[in-house]
Motif scaffolding. Structure first.
Motif, short mmCIF file in Angstrom:
data_model
loop_
_atom_site.label_atom_id
_atom_site.label_comp_id
_atom_site.label_asym_id
_atom_site.label_seq_id
_atom_site.Cartn_x
_atom_site.Cartn_y
_atom_site.Cartn_z
N LEU A 32 -60.40 -0.71 12.66
CA LEU A 32 -59.29 0.01 13.25
C LEU A 32 -59.32 1.45 12.73
CD1 LEU A 32 -56.41 -2.62 12.89
CD2 LEU A 32 -57.76 -2.09 14.93
N VAL A 33 -58.59 2.31 13.40
CA VAL A 33 -58.53 3.72 13.04
C VAL A 33 -57.13 4.01 12.49
CG1 VAL A 33 -58.66 6.07 13.93
CG2 VAL A 33 -60.20 4.32 14.83
N LYS A 34 -57.06 4.51 11.26
CA LYS A 34 -55.78 4.92 10.68
C LYS A 34 -55.38 6.22 11.36
CE LYS A 34 -57.46 3.64 6.24
NZ LYS A 34 -57.54 4.02 4.83
N ARG A 35 -54.28 6.17 12.12
CA ARG A 35 -53.91 7.28 12.98
C ARG A 35 -53.62 8.56 12.20
NH1 ARG A 35 -49.47 9.47 14.43
NH2 ARG A 35 -48.21 7.80 13.59
N ARG A 36 -52.85 8.52 11.13
CA ARG A 36 -52.51 9.74 10.40
C ARG A 36 -53.74 10.41 9.79
NH1 ARG A 36 -48.13 6.31 8.72
NH2 ARG A 36 -46.29 6.88 9.92
N GLU A 37 -54.61 9.60 9.18
CA GLU A 37 -55.84 10.14 8.60
C GLU A 37 -56.77 10.68 9.68
OE1 GLU A 37 -54.33 7.42 7.71
OE2 GLU A 37 -54.22 7.33 5.53
N PHE A 38 -56.79 10.01 10.83
CA PHE A 38 -57.59 10.46 11.97
C PHE A 38 -57.07 11.80 12.48
CE2 PHE A 38 -58.76 9.77 16.62
CZ PHE A 38 -60.09 10.10 16.43
N ASP A 39 -55.75 11.96 12.55
CA ASP A 39 -55.16 13.24 12.96
C ASP A 39 -55.59 14.36 12.01
OD1 ASP A 39 -53.80 12.41 15.22
OD2 ASP A 39 -51.95 11.97 14.13
N GLN A 40 -55.57 14.08 10.71
CA GLN A 40 -55.99 15.08 9.72
C GLN A 40 -57.46 15.43 9.89
OE1 GLN A 40 -54.96 13.23 6.01
NE2 GLN A 40 -52.95 14.21 5.95
N PHE A 41 -58.30 14.42 10.11
CA PHE A 41 -59.72 14.64 10.31
C PHE A 41 -59.96 15.55 11.52
CE2 PHE A 41 -63.56 13.33 12.64
CZ PHE A 41 -64.54 13.65 11.70
N ILE A 42 -59.27 15.28 12.60
CA ILE A 42 -59.44 16.08 13.82
C ILE A 42 -58.97 17.52 13.59
CG2 ILE A 42 -58.59 16.40 16.18
CD1 ILE A 42 -58.61 13.36 16.47
N SER A 43 -57.83 17.68 12.92
CA SER A 43 -57.30 19.03 12.72
C SER A 43 -58.18 19.87 11.79
CB SER A 43 -55.86 18.98 12.21
OG SER A 43 -55.82 18.43 10.92
N GLN A 44 -58.94 19.22 10.90
CA GLN A 44 -59.80 19.94 9.97
C GLN A 44 -61.22 20.12 10.49
OE1 GLN A 44 -59.53 17.63 6.40
NE2 GLN A 44 -57.45 18.28 5.95
N SER A 45 -61.55 19.48 11.60
CA SER A 45 -62.90 19.53 12.14
C SER A 45 -63.04 20.66 13.16
CB SER A 45 -63.26 18.21 12.80
OG SER A 45 -63.27 17.18 11.87
N ILE A 46 -64.20 21.27 13.12
CA ILE A 46 -64.54 22.29 14.12
C ILE A 46 -65.39 21.66 15.21
CG2 ILE A 46 -65.82 24.42 14.51
CD1 ILE A 46 -65.13 25.17 11.61
N GLN A 47 -66.23 20.72 14.80
CA GLN A 47 -67.14 20.06 15.74
C GLN A 47 -67.23 18.59 15.36
OE1 GLN A 47 -71.01 21.81 15.79
NE2 GLN A 47 -71.90 20.21 17.03
N ILE A 48 -67.25 17.72 16.38
CA ILE A 48 -67.37 16.28 16.14
C ILE A 48 -68.60 15.77 16.85
CG2 ILE A 48 -66.30 14.04 16.46
CD1 ILE A 48 -63.60 15.37 16.21
#
Length: 66
Positions: free
Chosen positions: A50-66
C-alpha cells in the motif's frame, strides 16, 4: 454488510490503483518506486503493498522528476 466508500483524500493508505488515480502517475511506475529499498511511502500488509498517502504527498512535492 454495507460497503463504505471513503474518499481517497481521507484515506491513510492507498492501493496502487488509487495512488495512480490520485497522483496521475502510472501503476507500473508506482510499482517500481515501491520496490526501491529506501522507499519511505510503502506499507506492507502481508504480501500486499500500500502507499502511505501523507508520505507519498511529501515525496511528490519534493521531487522534480519521477
Amino acid at each position: 454488510m454495507r460497503e463504505i466508500n471513503v474518499p481517497i483524500c481521507e484515506k491513510a493508505a492507498l492501493t496502487i490503483e488509487e495512488a495512480a488515480e490520485y497522483s496521475n502517475i502510472g501503476q507500473n511506475r508506482l510499482s517500481e518506486l515501491l520496490k526501491q529499498p529506501r522507499c519511505t511511502f510503502v506499507l506492507y500488509v502481508g504480501k500486499k503493498k500500500l502507499v502511505k498517502r501523507r508520505e507519498f504527498d511529501q515525496f511528490i512535492s519534493q521531487s522534480i522528476q519521477i
